[in-house]
Scaffold this motif. Structure first.
Motif, PDB file in Angstrom:
ATOM      1  N   VAL A 182       0.834  -1.211   0.000  1.00  0.00           N
ATOM      2  CA  VAL A 182       0.000   0.000   0.000  1.00  0.00           C
ATOM      3  C   VAL A 182       0.863   1.252   0.000  1.00  0.00           C
ATOM      4  O   VAL A 182       0.490   2.272  -0.609  1.00  0.00           O
ATOM      5  N   TRP A 183       2.015   1.223   0.667  1.00  0.00           N
ATOM      6  CA  TRP A 183       2.894   2.389   0.609  1.00  0.00           C
ATOM      7  C   TRP A 183       3.468   2.578  -0.793  1.00  0.00           C
ATOM      8  O   TRP A 183       3.758   3.706  -1.207  1.00  0.00           O
ATOM      9  N   GLY A 184       3.654   1.478  -1.523  1.00  0.00           N
ATOM     10  CA  GLY A 184       4.114   1.599  -2.903  1.00  0.00           C
ATOM     11  C   GLY A 184       3.139   2.354  -3.774  1.00  0.00           C
ATOM     12  O   GLY A 184       3.534   3.028  -4.732  1.00  0.00           O
ATOM     13  N   THR A 185       1.853   2.255  -3.445  1.00  0.00           N
ATOM     14  CA  THR A 185       0.830   2.985  -4.210  1.00  0.00           C
ATOM     15  C   THR A 185       0.628   4.411  -3.713  1.00  0.00           C
ATOM     16  O   THR A 185      -0.046   5.204  -4.375  1.00  0.00           O
ATOM     17  N   SER A 186       1.188   4.740  -2.555  1.00  0.00           N
ATOM     18  CA  SER A 186       0.841   6.008  -1.908  1.00  0.00           C
ATOM     19  C   SER A 186       1.380   7.222  -2.651  1.00  0.00           C
ATOM     20  O   SER A 186       0.763   8.298  -2.608  1.00  0.00           O
ATOM     21  N   TYR A 187       2.532   7.093  -3.334  1.00  0.00           N
ATOM     22  CA  TYR A 187       3.107   8.257  -4.005  1.00  0.00           C
ATOM     23  C   TYR A 187       2.193   8.758  -5.108  1.00  0.00           C
ATOM     24  O   TYR A 187       1.950   9.962  -5.239  1.00  0.00           O
ATOM     25  N   GLY A 188       1.671   7.834  -5.921  1.00  0.00           N
ATOM     26  CA  GLY A 188       0.764   8.235  -6.983  1.00  0.00           C
ATOM     27  C   GLY A 188      -0.509   8.859  -6.445  1.00  0.00           C
ATOM     28  O   GLY A 188      -1.000   9.861  -6.976  1.00  0.00           O
ATOM     29  N   MET A 189      -1.055   8.274  -5.375  1.00  0.00           N
ATOM     30  CA  MET A 189      -2.271   8.808  -4.785  1.00  0.00           C
ATOM     31  C   MET A 189      -2.041  10.194  -4.179  1.00  0.00           C
ATOM     32  O   MET A 189      -2.859  11.110  -4.326  1.00  0.00           O
ATOM     33  N   ALA A 190      -0.912  10.354  -3.481  1.00  0.00           N
ATOM     34  CA  ALA A 190      -0.616  11.645  -2.863  1.00  0.00           C
ATOM     35  C   ALA A 190      -0.388  12.723  -3.921  1.00  0.00           C
ATOM     36  O   ALA A 190      -0.841  13.871  -3.776  1.00  0.00           O
ATOM     37  N   LYS A 191       0.308  12.363  -5.012  1.00  0.00           N
ATOM     38  CA  LYS A 191       0.531  13.344  -6.077  1.00  0.00           C
ATOM     39  C   LYS A 191      -0.788  13.785  -6.681  1.00  0.00           C
ATOM     40  O   LYS A 191      -0.954  14.953  -7.057  1.00  0.00           O
ATOM     41  N   GLN A 192      -1.739  12.862  -6.786  1.00  0.00           N
ATOM     42  CA  GLN A 192      -3.047  13.227  -7.308  1.00  0.00           C
ATOM     43  C   GLN A 192      -3.765  14.185  -6.355  1.00  0.00           C
ATOM     44  O   GLN A 192      -4.382  15.158  -6.780  1.00  0.00           O
ATOM     45  N   ALA A 193      -3.660  13.914  -5.051  1.00  0.00           N
ATOM     46  CA  ALA A 193      -4.369  14.728  -4.068  1.00  0.00           C
ATOM     47  C   ALA A 193      -3.814  16.141  -3.995  1.00  0.00           C
ATOM     48  O   ALA A 193      -4.576  17.117  -3.908  1.00  0.00           O
ATOM     49  N   VAL A 194      -2.487  16.301  -4.032  1.00  0.00           N
ATOM     50  CA  VAL A 194      -1.911  17.641  -3.866  1.00  0.00           C
ATOM     51  C   VAL A 194      -2.075  18.506  -5.106  1.00  0.00           C
ATOM     52  O   VAL A 194      -1.709  19.681  -5.087  1.00  0.00           O
ATOM     53  N   LEU A 195      -2.616  17.947  -6.177  1.00  0.00           N
ATOM     54  CA  LEU A 195      -2.980  18.779  -7.315  1.00  0.00           C
ATOM     55  C   LEU A 195      -4.158  19.694  -6.975  1.00  0.00           C
ATOM     56  O   LEU A 195      -4.350  20.731  -7.600  1.00  0.00           O
ATOM     57  N   PHE A 196      -4.933  19.293  -5.958  1.00  0.00           N
ATOM     58  CA  PHE A 196      -6.150  20.017  -5.615  1.00  0.00           C
ATOM     59  C   PHE A 196      -6.034  20.831  -4.327  1.00  0.00           C
ATOM     60  O   PHE A 196      -6.910  21.652  -4.049  1.00  0.00           O
ATOM     61  N   TYR A 197      -4.973  20.611  -3.540  1.00  0.00           N
ATOM     62  CA  TYR A 197      -4.902  21.256  -2.220  1.00  0.00           C
ATOM     63  C   TYR A 197      -3.447  21.367  -1.793  1.00  0.00           C
ATOM     64  O   TYR A 197      -2.611  20.539  -2.177  1.00  0.00           O
ATOM     65  N   PRO A 198      -3.099  22.387  -0.974  1.00  0.00           N
ATOM     66  CA  PRO A 198      -1.709  22.534  -0.519  1.00  0.00           C
ATOM     67  C   PRO A 198      -1.224  21.309   0.254  1.00  0.00           C
ATOM     68  O   PRO A 198      -2.013  20.593   0.880  1.00  0.00           O
ATOM     69  N   VAL A 199       0.085  21.092   0.223  1.00  0.00           N
ATOM     70  CA  VAL A 199       0.666  19.911   0.867  1.00  0.00           C
ATOM     71  C   VAL A 199       0.306  19.850   2.348  1.00  0.00           C
ATOM     72  O   VAL A 199      -0.157  18.815   2.851  1.00  0.00           O
ATOM     73  N   ALA A 200       0.517  20.937   3.084  1.00  0.00           N
ATOM     74  CA  ALA A 200       0.239  20.932   4.521  1.00  0.00           C
ATOM     75  C   ALA A 200      -1.244  20.701   4.795  1.00  0.00           C
ATOM     76  O   ALA A 200      -1.619  19.985   5.732  1.00  0.00           O
TER      77      ALA A 200
END
Length: 282
Positions: A8-26
């Protein structure tokens, strides 16, 4: 459990990159960890005092890891990030030796070296130039090694439920992320309306945060930090597989060889064997 964490951590980078397209990192980190904390609040009933001390310290380390990783990935290439974060496998035996005064077995050092070579092949073997992002990812790798050893040190003589410890840790990360958001944005931006953002966030909450950190806290009490790190060191392989299947990226023969080296090193180092004078809990 730790192998599932690596998946699941292997998939997390792609998911996180998708999420931060819509909202600031913090802000994204605040939402992710606040949702996790709310889900885990019931686990603190009757044991919050035992979990508070170690949870605050481990939560601070966890906050530093996620800030380094998330900002680091934004400033460097994915190849460099995958290679540098895998250095936690190599660093863990040395951190374990320093913090726990226990020299790991020789095969742990050998397996760590093989795993590092595999990560280099998996990520293309490109020369690494240490820019700001690379340094942040390297810092995250060192902090990951510190995290697993510190968890072992703090928990080996305490009877703290893993869920309660995870609850305190996620609360610390949420609070720290909120503070950073308020300082850098002078307020909380409007929440995104995108279904893609919330889908990625909920996936990260349920699998990459809630399950993953519970499993890590549970398993580290029953394994040496080096063996735990080697199992979780298969993460680059699963990340590459996710990229191939979900993002339609391709893997070279060298990358496949690197992935097999990582998995083979982890399996070899963690194979069942008799260990004198050590009793593992069930």
């Amino acid at each position: 459990m730790l192998l599932v964490v690596a998946v699941v951590w292997g998939t997390s980078y792609g998911m996180a990159k998708q999420a931060v397209l819509f909202y600031p990192v913090a802000g994204f980190l605040f939402i992710r960890f606040m949702l996790t904390f709310v889900l885990l609040v019931p686990a603190l009933r009757g044991c919050w005092r035992q979990a508070l001390g170690p949870g605050l310290l481990l939560g601070a380390v966890l906050l530093a890891i996620f800030l380094c990783e998330t900002f680091g990935v934004a400033l460097t290439s994915a190849s460099n990030a995958a290679f540098l974060i895998s250095l936690c496998v190599v660093l863990t035996p040395f951190v374990e030796w320093l913090m726990l005064r226990q020299r790991p077995e020789n095969n742990a050092f050998i397996a760590a070296g093989v795993s590092l070579c595999g990560a280099l092949l998996l990520t293309g073997g490109a020369a690494i130039t240490m820019n700001a992002g690379d340094k942040l990812i390297l810092g995250a790798a060192l902090l990951r090694a510190v995290m697993v050893c510190l968890t072992k040190k703090l928990m080996q003589h305490r009877n703290v439920p893993a869920l309660a410890l995870t609850a305190v840790q996620t609360g610390v990360v949420a609070a720290g992320s909120l503070a950073l958001l308020l300082v850098t944005r002078q307020g909380i931006p409007a929440l995104p309306q995108s279904a893609a953002f919330w889908g990625a966030t909920l996936y990260l909450v349920l699998f990459c945060t809630l399950f993953a950190f519970f499993a890590q806290n549970y398993a580290v009490k029953r394994l040496t930090p080096t063996r735990a790190s080697l199992l979780m060191g298969t993460e680059p392989l699963f990340g590459a597989l996710f990229a191939m299947l979900w993002l339609q990226e391709s893997l070279t023969p060298a990358a496949w060889l690197g992935g097999l080296l990582i998995v083979g090193a982890s399996v070899w180092a963690t194979r069942p064997r008799r260990v004198a004078g050590v009793a593992l809990s069930n």
